[in-house]
Design a protein around this motif. Structure first.
Motif, PDB file in Angstrom:
ATOM      1  N   VAL A 191      41.448  76.490  77.804  1.00 53.42           N
ATOM      2  CA  VAL A 191      42.323  77.306  78.637  1.00 53.42           C
ATOM      3  C   VAL A 191      42.420  76.657  80.013  1.00 53.42           C
ATOM      4  O   VAL A 191      41.453  76.033  80.482  1.00 53.42           O
ATOM      5  N   LEU A 192      43.566  76.755  80.621  1.00 48.53           N
ATOM      6  CA  LEU A 192      43.802  76.172  81.943  1.00 48.53           C
ATOM      7  C   LEU A 192      43.471  74.681  81.974  1.00 48.53           C
ATOM      8  O   LEU A 192      42.997  74.147  82.980  1.00 48.53           O
ATOM      9  N   GLY A 193      43.696  74.004  80.838  1.00 45.27           N
ATOM     10  CA  GLY A 193      43.499  72.563  80.763  1.00 45.27           C
ATOM     11  C   GLY A 193      42.071  72.107  80.596  1.00 45.27           C
ATOM     12  O   GLY A 193      41.791  70.904  80.678  1.00 45.27           O
ATOM     13  N   HIS A 194      41.134  73.037  80.348  1.00 49.63           N
ATOM     14  CA  HIS A 194      39.715  72.681  80.237  1.00 49.63           C
ATOM     15  C   HIS A 194      39.061  73.448  79.090  1.00 49.63           C
ATOM     16  O   HIS A 194      39.553  74.504  78.670  1.00 49.63           O
ATOM     17  N   PRO A 195      37.930  72.962  78.585  1.00 48.59           N
ATOM     18  CA  PRO A 195      37.142  73.764  77.644  1.00 48.59           C
ATOM     19  C   PRO A 195      36.768  75.081  78.290  1.00 48.59           C
ATOM     20  O   PRO A 195      36.452  75.119  79.493  1.00 48.59           O
ATOM     21  N   ILE A 196      36.765  76.144  77.514  1.00 45.99           N
ATOM     22  CA  ILE A 196      36.499  77.455  78.108  1.00 45.99           C
ATOM     23  C   ILE A 196      35.081  77.542  78.667  1.00 45.99           C
ATOM     24  O   ILE A 196      34.812  78.328  79.575  1.00 45.99           O
ATOM     25  N   THR A 197      34.163  76.756  78.131  1.00 44.39           N
ATOM     26  CA  THR A 197      32.796  76.787  78.662  1.00 44.39           C
ATOM     27  C   THR A 197      32.774  76.390  80.137  1.00 44.39           C
ATOM     28  O   THR A 197      31.989  76.940  80.927  1.00 44.39           O
ATOM     29  N   GLU A 198      33.641  75.460  80.529  1.00 46.14           N
ATOM     30  CA  GLU A 198      33.724  75.071  81.939  1.00 46.14           C
ATOM     31  C   GLU A 198      34.345  76.181  82.769  1.00 46.14           C
ATOM     32  O   GLU A 198      33.863  76.507  83.862  1.00 46.14           O
ATOM     33  N   ILE A 199      35.421  76.777  82.255  1.00 48.98           N
ATOM     34  CA  ILE A 199      36.102  77.848  82.974  1.00 48.98           C
ATOM     35  C   ILE A 199      35.198  79.068  83.092  1.00 48.98           C
ATOM     36  O   ILE A 199      35.157  79.742  84.132  1.00 48.98           O
ATOM     37  N   ALA A 200      34.448  79.355  82.031  1.00 50.23           N
ATOM     38  CA  ALA A 200      33.549  80.513  82.042  1.00 50.23           C
ATOM     39  C   ALA A 200      32.503  80.380  83.142  1.00 50.23           C
ATOM     40  O   ALA A 200      32.172  81.350  83.831  1.00 50.23           O
ATOM     41  N   GLU A 201      31.984  79.163  83.298  1.00 53.21           N
ATOM     42  CA  GLU A 201      30.964  78.936  84.324  1.00 53.21           C
ATOM     43  C   GLU A 201      31.552  79.095  85.726  1.00 53.21           C
ATOM     44  O   GLU A 201      30.921  79.695  86.609  1.00 53.21           O
ATOM     45  N   LYS A 202      32.770  78.610  85.912  1.00 53.74           N
ATOM     46  CA  LYS A 202      33.403  78.689  87.235  1.00 53.74           C
ATOM     47  C   LYS A 202      33.889  80.092  87.568  1.00 53.74           C
ATOM     48  O   LYS A 202      33.821  80.525  88.713  1.00 53.74           O
ATOM     49  N   ARG A 203      34.375  80.805  86.548  1.00 51.55           N
ATOM     50  CA  ARG A 203      34.992  82.116  86.793  1.00 51.55           C
ATOM     51  C   ARG A 203      34.075  83.285  86.459  1.00 51.55           C
ATOM     52  O   ARG A 203      34.459  84.440  86.606  1.00 51.55           O
ATOM     53  N   GLY A 204      32.885  82.983  85.947  1.00 50.00           N
ATOM     54  CA  GLY A 204      31.944  84.046  85.625  1.00 50.00           C
ATOM     55  C   GLY A 204      32.307  84.849  84.390  1.00 50.00           C
ATOM     56  O   GLY A 204      32.043  86.061  84.326  1.00 50.00           O
ATOM     57  N   LEU A 205      32.900  84.196  83.389  1.00 52.26           N
ATOM     58  CA  LEU A 205      33.251  84.891  82.152  1.00 52.26           C
ATOM     59  C   LEU A 205      32.030  85.023  81.249  1.00 52.26           C
ATOM     60  O   LEU A 205      31.240  84.095  81.118  1.00 52.26           O
ATOM     61  N   ASP A 206      31.882  86.171  80.616  1.00 54.08           N
ATOM     62  CA  ASP A 206      30.805  86.426  79.666  1.00 54.08           C
ATOM     63  C   ASP A 206      31.340  86.160  78.262  1.00 54.08           C
ATOM     64  O   ASP A 206      32.028  87.004  77.678  1.00 54.08           O
ATOM     65  N   LEU A 207      31.036  84.987  77.707  1.00 56.62           N
ATOM     66  CA  LEU A 207      31.593  84.621  76.412  1.00 56.62           C
ATOM     67  C   LEU A 207      31.065  85.501  75.290  1.00 56.62           C
ATOM     68  O   LEU A 207      31.785  85.781  74.318  1.00 56.62           O
ATOM     69  N   ASN A 208      29.839  85.956  75.399  1.00 54.99           N
ATOM     70  CA  ASN A 208      29.296  86.860  74.367  1.00 54.99           C
ATOM     71  C   ASN A 208      30.069  88.168  74.341  1.00 54.99           C
ATOM     72  O   ASN A 208      30.362  88.708  73.268  1.00 54.99           O
ATOM     73  N   GLU A 209      30.413  88.663  75.506  1.00 49.87           N
ATOM     74  CA  GLU A 209      31.173  89.910  75.579  1.00 49.87           C
ATOM     75  C   GLU A 209      32.597  89.705  75.055  1.00 49.87           C
ATOM     76  O   GLU A 209      33.136  90.565  74.347  1.00 49.87           O
ATOM     77  N   LEU A 210      33.208  88.573  75.368  1.00 47.03           N
ATOM     78  CA  LEU A 210      34.553  88.283  74.880  1.00 47.03           C
ATOM     79  C   LEU A 210      34.567  88.131  73.360  1.00 47.03           C
ATOM     80  O   LEU A 210      35.507  88.568  72.689  1.00 47.03           O
ATOM     81  N   ASP A 211      33.522  87.522  72.811  1.00 46.50           N
ATOM     82  CA  ASP A 211      33.403  87.413  71.355  1.00 46.50           C
ATOM     83  C   ASP A 211      33.286  88.799  70.739  1.00 46.50           C
ATOM     84  O   ASP A 211      33.902  89.095  69.705  1.00 46.50           O
ATOM     85  N   HIS A 212      32.512  89.657  71.380  1.00 47.84           N
ATOM     86  CA  HIS A 212      32.344  91.038  70.901  1.00 47.84           C
ATOM     87  C   HIS A 212      33.670  91.788  70.930  1.00 47.84           C
ATOM     88  O   HIS A 212      34.021  92.493  69.967  1.00 47.84           O
ATOM     89  N   LEU A 213      34.442  91.623  71.994  1.00 51.25           N
ATOM     90  CA  LEU A 213      35.726  92.304  72.109  1.00 51.25           C
ATOM     91  C   LEU A 213      36.688  91.854  71.019  1.00 51.25           C
ATOM     92  O   LEU A 213      37.444  92.652  70.462  1.00 51.25           O
ATOM     93  N   ALA A 214      36.660  90.564  70.713  1.00 48.68           N
ATOM     94  CA  ALA A 214      37.519  90.052  69.642  1.00 48.68           C
ATOM     95  C   ALA A 214      37.112  90.633  68.295  1.00 48.68           C
ATOM     96  O   ALA A 214      37.965  90.973  67.466  1.00 48.68           O
ATOM     97  N   ARG A 215      35.800  90.766  68.072  1.00 47.29           N
ATOM     98  CA  ARG A 215      35.300  91.260  66.791  1.00 47.29           C
ATOM     99  C   ARG A 215      35.615  92.738  66.588  1.00 47.29           C
ATOM    100  O   ARG A 215      35.916  93.158  65.471  1.00 47.29           O
TER     101      ARG A 215
END
Length: 313
Positions: A191-215
């Motif tokens: 997303v935004l031209g980068h792996p989401i792991t990089e964006i998550a670290e910069k923007r403070g995204l909780d990937l576990n929570e986003l995975d839960h929301l998708a599920r």
């Protein structure tokens, strides 16, 4: 050349799919099939009334399996949505019903002489896709489940909302079972031209929570209105149109993977010949383990359906 689609099962999902097909002019002929004659006839009449205010014409037929003989695509939306209202939100709750009804429909599809592609919505979709393929005898690449096409869309929507962008600007996949063992393969998400792991670290995204929301996205919709329809119907019609238009599009759909010995969701190139090329992702070890867990669960549930399959061959 006449474009023909069949839809079997005219519940909330089948009806939504039928309306999308008619409203967008995706088919010249549409065959609707349901065991409830009054319901399917009412839907057909309602859709014919809609055509007067649409820029496209569609010929609509009902409850005639022989009309499917020359269909390009059949969409299976057979189900019993009341069974989904269970305390564990288990998509396999419909299996005792669908593993009986689907082989019967598949047998009639085979007897019609149908030689097109089948798009499966019916839950649990990976097991049911396997049943359709075995009973009809169609090539494995011609029987495809919507799988995690919708789960991936839910993940993309969840990520996009956190970043205030359009969900189509998020690229990546949910893999495995269309059910509780599905997971977001974050190694595939950009997303935004980068792996989401990089964006998550910069923007403070909780990937576990986003995975839960998708599920749980489907469960959230279900508990609000006691069914889901628009998201999955759109996924199915998109997949059908991708086949009919020979779009050669990369999609996360339920397709048969030899290395796992089962149908499960994994990206593939889809076109007029169904699944035309299977991708091979560079997944992490953790993601590979999750995918194997999904595969094992699907195979176990498919084995439990063996008696119903064999009785309809």
């Amino acid at each position: 050349m006449t474009r023909k689609i069949g839809i079997i099962g005219m519940g909330n999902v089948g009806a939504a799919a039928a309306h999308y097909v008619v409203a967008m002019g995706f088919a010249d002929d549409l065959v609707l099939i349901d065991t409830r004659t009054d319901k399917v006839e009412a839907d057909a009449l309602d859709l014919r009334d809609a055509i007067a205010n649409l820029p496209y014409h569609t010929n609509i037929f009902t409850n005639d399996y022989s009309k499917l003989s020359d269909a390009d695509v059949i969409i299976s939306a057979i189900g019993n949505i009341k069974l989904q209202d269970n305390p564990t939100d288990d998509r396999f709750a419909e299996l005792p019903f669908t593993r009986v009804q689907v082989p019967r429909a598949a047998k009639q599809i085979k007897e019609s002489g149908f030689n097109g592609k089948i798009v499966v919505i019916t839950n649990p979709v990976d097991v049911i896709t396997s049943i359709y393929q075995e009973v009809t005898g169609l090539p494995k690449n011609h029987v495809i489940g919507t799988g995690t096409l919708l789960n991936s869309a839910r993940m993309r929507r969840s990520v996009a909302e956190q970043l205030n962008i359009d969900s189509r600007s998020v690229v990546g996949y949910n893999l495995g079972e269309h059910g509780n063992s599905q997971f977001t393969a974050w190694s595939t998400v950009r997303v935004l031209g980068h792996p989401i792991t990089e964006i998550a670290e910069k923007r403070g995204l909780d990937l576990n929570e986003l995975d839960h929301l998708a599920r749980i996205g489907g469960h959230t919709v279900f508990h609000g209105k006691k069914y889901t329809n628009y998201g999955v119907a759109t996924s199915a019609v998109r997949l059908a149109y991708t086949i009919m238009s020979d779009a050669q599009t990369e999609l996360p759909v339920s397709n048969y993977r030899e290395e796992y010995g089962t149908y499960l969701s994994y990206p593939a190139i889809v076109g007029r010949d169904g699944v035309q090329e299977q991708l091979q992702l560079d997944l992490t070890e953790e993601e590979l383990k999750k995918l194997q867990t999904s595969a094992d669960f699907i195979k176990t549930k498919f084995a439990e359906s063996r008696d119903d399959i064999d009785s309809n061959k």
